[in-house]
Design a protein around this motif. Sequence first.
Motif, mmCIF file in Angstrom:
data_model
loop_
_atom_site.group_PDB
_atom_site.id
_atom_site.type_symbol
_atom_site.label_atom_id
_atom_site.label_comp_id
_atom_site.label_asym_id
_atom_site.label_seq_id
_atom_site.Cartn_x
_atom_site.Cartn_y
_atom_site.Cartn_z
ATOM 1 N N GLN A 141 0.827 -1.210 0.000
ATOM 2 C CA GLN A 141 0.000 0.000 0.000
ATOM 3 C C GLN A 141 0.859 1.257 0.000
ATOM 4 O OE1 GLN A 141 -3.389 0.143 -0.487
ATOM 5 N NE2 GLN A 141 -2.805 2.253 -0.850
ATOM 6 N N HIS A 142 1.943 1.247 0.744
ATOM 7 C CA HIS A 142 2.848 2.403 0.768
ATOM 8 C C HIS A 142 3.474 2.630 -0.602
ATOM 9 C CE1 HIS A 142 3.382 1.832 5.367
ATOM 10 N NE2 HIS A 142 2.312 2.542 5.082
ATOM 11 N N THR A 199 0.849 4.165 -2.853
ATOM 12 C CA THR A 199 0.631 5.571 -2.505
ATOM 13 C C THR A 199 1.784 6.445 -2.972
ATOM 14 O OG1 THR A 199 -0.720 4.935 -0.602
ATOM 15 C CG2 THR A 199 0.221 7.161 -0.584
ATOM 16 N N LYS A 200 3.008 6.045 -2.675
ATOM 17 C CA LYS A 200 4.173 6.853 -3.028
ATOM 18 C C LYS A 200 4.332 7.011 -4.535
ATOM 19 C CE LYS A 200 7.023 6.267 1.078
ATOM 20 N NZ LYS A 200 8.324 5.827 1.590
ATOM 21 N N THR A 239 -2.751 2.796 -8.362
ATOM 22 C CA THR A 239 -3.911 2.202 -7.701
ATOM 23 C C THR A 239 -3.934 0.677 -7.811
ATOM 24 O OG1 THR A 239 -5.245 2.535 -9.691
ATOM 25 C CG2 THR A 239 -5.360 4.250 -7.992
ATOM 26 N N GLY A 293 1.810 6.850 -6.658
ATOM 27 C CA GLY A 293 0.588 7.406 -7.220
ATOM 28 C C GLY A 293 -0.180 6.396 -8.053
#
Length: 69
Positions: free
Chosen positions: A40-41, A44-45, A49, A47
């Motif tokens: 998940q990190h 997120t980092k 999905t 950008g």
Amino acid sequence: MRGLTAREYEVAVAVGRGLTNRQIAAGLHVAERTAQNHVQHVLTKLGFTTRSQIATWITEITTRTDPSS
């Protein structure tokens, strides 16, 4: 490495190899939930999905930097 920690990069490589969170956890000797958090990190980092986006990105990165390719 676009802001990823060494561990997150390692997880991105594992995702690129098609490993599940359970397989990543076993390989890194961490809990499955920890592997899930790392994925998940990374998402997120970067950008992203989807895991397939990680796989595409890591393939491009490793292909570009691998002098044997």
